[in-house]
Design a protein around this motif. Structure first.
Motif, PDB file in Angstrom:
ATOM      1  N   ARG A  25      60.794  88.835  -1.411  1.00  0.00           N
ATOM      2  CA  ARG A  25      60.322  87.693  -2.065  1.00  0.00           C
ATOM      3  C   ARG A  25      61.884  87.078  -2.578  1.00  0.00           C
ATOM      4  O   ARG A  25      61.956  87.379  -3.768  1.00  0.00           O
ATOM      5  CB  ARG A  25      59.315  87.594  -2.991  1.00  0.00           C
ATOM      6  CG  ARG A  25      58.950  86.176  -3.565  1.00  0.00           C
ATOM      7  CD  ARG A  25      58.026  86.499  -4.952  1.00  0.00           C
ATOM      8  NE  ARG A  25      56.870  87.152  -4.775  1.00  0.00           N
ATOM      9  CZ  ARG A  25      56.495  88.071  -5.752  1.00  0.00           C
ATOM     10  NH1 ARG A  25      57.238  88.422  -6.582  1.00  0.00           N
ATOM     11  NH2 ARG A  25      55.444  88.691  -5.388  1.00  0.00           N
ATOM     12  N   THR A  26      62.602  86.630  -1.475  1.00  0.00           N
ATOM     13  CA  THR A  26      64.144  86.217  -2.103  1.00  0.00           C
ATOM     14  C   THR A  26      64.075  84.734  -2.558  1.00  0.00           C
ATOM     15  O   THR A  26      65.181  84.470  -3.062  1.00  0.00           O
ATOM     16  CB  THR A  26      64.959  86.554  -1.065  1.00  0.00           C
ATOM     17  OG1 THR A  26      64.451  85.810   0.393  1.00  0.00           O
ATOM     18  CG2 THR A  26      64.860  88.101  -0.615  1.00  0.00           C
ATOM     19  N   MET A  27      63.385  84.040  -2.213  1.00  0.00           N
ATOM     20  CA  MET A  27      63.231  82.340  -2.294  1.00  0.00           C
ATOM     21  C   MET A  27      61.882  81.947  -3.023  1.00  0.00           C
ATOM     22  O   MET A  27      60.837  82.380  -2.485  1.00  0.00           O
ATOM     23  CB  MET A  27      63.445  81.632  -1.161  1.00  0.00           C
ATOM     24  CG  MET A  27      64.648  81.932  -0.290  1.00  0.00           C
ATOM     25  SD  MET A  27      66.303  81.232  -1.284  1.00  0.00           S
ATOM     26  CE  MET A  27      65.836  79.569  -1.025  1.00  0.00           C
ATOM     27  N   GLN A  28      61.948  81.116  -4.036  1.00  0.00           N
ATOM     28  CA  GLN A  28      61.033  80.824  -4.969  1.00  0.00           C
ATOM     29  C   GLN A  28      61.114  79.350  -5.355  1.00  0.00           C
ATOM     30  O   GLN A  28      62.267  79.123  -5.636  1.00  0.00           O
ATOM     31  CB  GLN A  28      60.291  81.776  -5.980  1.00  0.00           C
ATOM     32  CG  GLN A  28      60.170  83.274  -5.612  1.00  0.00           C
ATOM     33  CD  GLN A  28      59.878  84.136  -6.731  1.00  0.00           C
ATOM     34  OE1 GLN A  28      58.695  84.331  -7.177  1.00  0.00           O
ATOM     35  NE2 GLN A  28      60.881  84.631  -7.410  1.00  0.00           N
ATOM     36  N   ASP A  60      68.688  75.799  -3.347  1.00  0.00           N
ATOM     37  CA  ASP A  60      68.936  75.201  -2.313  1.00  0.00           C
ATOM     38  C   ASP A  60      68.362  73.576  -2.355  1.00  0.00           C
ATOM     39  O   ASP A  60      67.975  73.170  -3.265  1.00  0.00           O
ATOM     40  CB  ASP A  60      68.390  76.084  -1.270  1.00  0.00           C
ATOM     41  CG  ASP A  60      66.570  75.808  -1.202  1.00  0.00           C
ATOM     42  OD1 ASP A  60      66.130  74.864  -1.726  1.00  0.00           O
ATOM     43  OD2 ASP A  60      65.888  76.366  -0.242  1.00  0.00           O
ATOM     44  N   ASP A  61      68.577  72.996  -1.141  1.00  0.00           N
ATOM     45  CA  ASP A  61      68.333  71.506  -0.875  1.00  0.00           C
ATOM     46  C   ASP A  61      66.926  71.366  -1.328  1.00  0.00           C
ATOM     47  O   ASP A  61      66.615  70.032  -1.560  1.00  0.00           O
ATOM     48  CB  ASP A  61      68.920  70.721   0.263  1.00  0.00           C
ATOM     49  CG  ASP A  61      70.388  71.101   0.332  1.00  0.00           C
ATOM     50  OD1 ASP A  61      71.047  71.171  -0.720  1.00  0.00           O
ATOM     51  OD2 ASP A  61      70.978  71.061   1.654  1.00  0.00           O
ATOM     52  N   GLU A  62      65.963  72.181  -1.030  1.00  0.00           N
ATOM     53  CA  GLU A  62      64.743  71.884  -1.164  1.00  0.00           C
ATOM     54  C   GLU A  62      64.182  72.349  -2.427  1.00  0.00           C
ATOM     55  O   GLU A  62      62.956  72.471  -2.638  1.00  0.00           O
ATOM     56  CB  GLU A  62      64.061  72.649  -0.036  1.00  0.00           C
ATOM     57  CG  GLU A  62      64.183  72.379   1.393  1.00  0.00           C
ATOM     58  CD  GLU A  62      63.708  73.126   2.192  1.00  0.00           C
ATOM     59  OE1 GLU A  62      62.482  73.888   2.308  1.00  0.00           O
ATOM     60  OE2 GLU A  62      63.931  72.899   3.616  1.00  0.00           O
ATOM     61  N   GLY A  63      64.874  72.566  -3.530  1.00  0.00           N
ATOM     62  CA  GLY A  63      64.656  73.106  -4.776  1.00  0.00           C
ATOM     63  C   GLY A  63      64.127  74.453  -4.808  1.00  0.00           C
ATOM     64  O   GLY A  63      63.771  74.737  -6.116  1.00  0.00           O
ATOM     65  N   ARG A  64      64.335  75.048  -3.936  1.00  0.00           N
ATOM     66  CA  ARG A  64      63.997  76.551  -3.979  1.00  0.00           C
ATOM     67  C   ARG A  64      65.174  77.405  -4.660  1.00  0.00           C
ATOM     68  O   ARG A  64      66.344  76.956  -4.410  1.00  0.00           O
ATOM     69  CB  ARG A  64      63.355  77.241  -2.633  1.00  0.00           C
ATOM     70  CG  ARG A  64      62.261  76.673  -2.107  1.00  0.00           C
ATOM     71  CD  ARG A  64      61.880  77.133  -0.732  1.00  0.00           C
ATOM     72  NE  ARG A  64      62.962  76.974  -0.020  1.00  0.00           N
ATOM     73  CZ  ARG A  64      63.106  77.707   1.169  1.00  0.00           C
ATOM     74  NH1 ARG A  64      62.185  78.371   1.743  1.00  0.00           N
ATOM     75  NH2 ARG A  64      64.120  77.340   2.171  1.00  0.00           N
ATOM     76  N   VAL A  65      64.992  78.666  -5.325  1.00  0.00           N
ATOM     77  CA  VAL A  65      65.749  79.097  -5.944  1.00  0.00           C
ATOM     78  C   VAL A  65      65.876  80.555  -5.553  1.00  0.00           C
ATOM     79  O   VAL A  65      64.908  81.119  -5.017  1.00  0.00           O
ATOM     80  CB  VAL A  65      65.727  79.275  -7.506  1.00  0.00           C
ATOM     81  CG1 VAL A  65      66.202  77.853  -7.909  1.00  0.00           C
ATOM     82  CG2 VAL A  65      64.453  79.803  -7.895  1.00  0.00           C
ATOM     83  N   ARG A  66      66.965  81.080  -5.480  1.00  0.00           N
ATOM     84  CA  ARG A  66      67.176  82.537  -5.090  1.00  0.00           C
ATOM     85  C   ARG A  66      68.272  83.279  -6.096  1.00  0.00           C
ATOM     86  O   ARG A  66      68.957  82.579  -6.807  1.00  0.00           O
ATOM     87  CB  ARG A  66      67.738  82.774  -3.863  1.00  0.00           C
ATOM     88  CG  ARG A  66      69.105  82.211  -3.521  1.00  0.00           C
ATOM     89  CD  ARG A  66      69.413  82.253  -2.020  1.00  0.00           C
ATOM     90  NE  ARG A  66      70.436  81.508  -1.750  1.00  0.00           N
ATOM     91  CZ  ARG A  66      70.555  80.641  -0.681  1.00  0.00           C
ATOM     92  NH1 ARG A  66      69.640  80.710   0.268  1.00  0.00           N
ATOM     93  NH2 ARG A  66      71.383  79.884  -0.523  1.00  0.00           N
TER      94      ARG A  66
END
Length: 250
Positions: A25-28, A60-66
């Motif tokens: 689960r690297t992007m949320q 990222d550009d879609e608002g997800r974080v890592r």
């Protein structure tokens, strides 16, 4: 740091946010992080925003974080795990080239085996471990090698808890694990046939400090039908090489 109305500190909240990230689960989104961390949406968005601003998380550009590169950078400064990995990598590469199977490096972290490195071969068999992944100490060859040469209080703490059975071969009661640990201490290595996956055998050798405690474990995952002797010979040689490297002034 200041406590929230619920009584948890800012440090508690930061840790809970970061712990929602796993090897799979690297992007949320901030909302997903808040739900998994048990934080109100407004708190989750604020904490995530602060971590992004500090570079500890990336958005990222879609608002997800890592997890951010800055967090990795800070974690590797003067880090004992990094020093162990650097000392072990040349020996691991030689083992992997000779046995042509998954070759791994693990340390004891919070009563689990935490994997710092894994070298794979295209023809190697099944293996569920991954870098930054964890396995139970009682169920893996790396874990058994670490636990057998850990402090007595660590052993007792681990054995006092419920022990999960991952396959029919996994030792899942304290008495069975104690017998296995005694065997590991007597032989100087761990053999775990079918403990994690029924088709595989894990073999591991501890890397020990001058006092005999395990600093790390080097392991190879073999097909179940393979003889463990050649891989263990390579691992013992590699472990002694790593011990010599770690004993030198840094």
């Amino acid at each position: 740091m200041a406590n929230s109305p619920s009584g948890d500190s800012m440090t508690d909240r930061l840790v809970r946010v970061l712990e929602t990230f796993t090897p799979t689960r690297t992007m949320q989104t901030a909302a997903e992080i808040g739900r998994r961390a048990g934080l109100p949406p407004s708190t989750a968005h604020r904490v995530v925003g602060d971590l992004v601003a500090a570079g500890l998380l990336d958005r990222d550009d879609e608002g997800r974080v890592r997890v951010g590169v800055r967090l990795w950078e800070l974690a590797t400064r003067s880090s004992l795990p990094l020093r162990v990995r650097q000392a072990a990598l040349p020996a691991m590469e030689r083992v992997q080239a000779r046995v042509r199977e998954h070759t791994q490096l693990a340390i004891l972290e919070q009563d689990e085996a935490l994997f710092l490195e894994r070298l794979s071969h295209p023809q190697a068999g099944a293996n569920i471990t991954r870098i930054a992944g964890r396995l139970p100490l009682h169920a893996s060859s790396s874990g058994l090698a670490l636990l057998a040469f850990a402090a007595p209080e660590v052993q007792e703490r681990v054995l006092a808890r419920p022990l999960s059975r991952l396959t029919p071969a996994t030792p899942a009661d304290a008495a069975a694990v104690r017998r296995k640990l005694a065997e590991v201490r007597r032989l100087g290595h761990a053999i775990a046939p079918g403990f994690i996956e029924e088709v595989s055998t894990g073999v591991a050798v501890p890397v020990r400090d001058r006092g005999g405690r395990a600093l790390a474990a080097l392991s190879v995952v073999l097909p179940r039908e393979a003889a463990p002797g050649p891989a263990l010979e390579e691992l013992h040689r590699a472990a002694r090489e790593v011990e010599r490297a770690l004993s030198e002034p840094s």
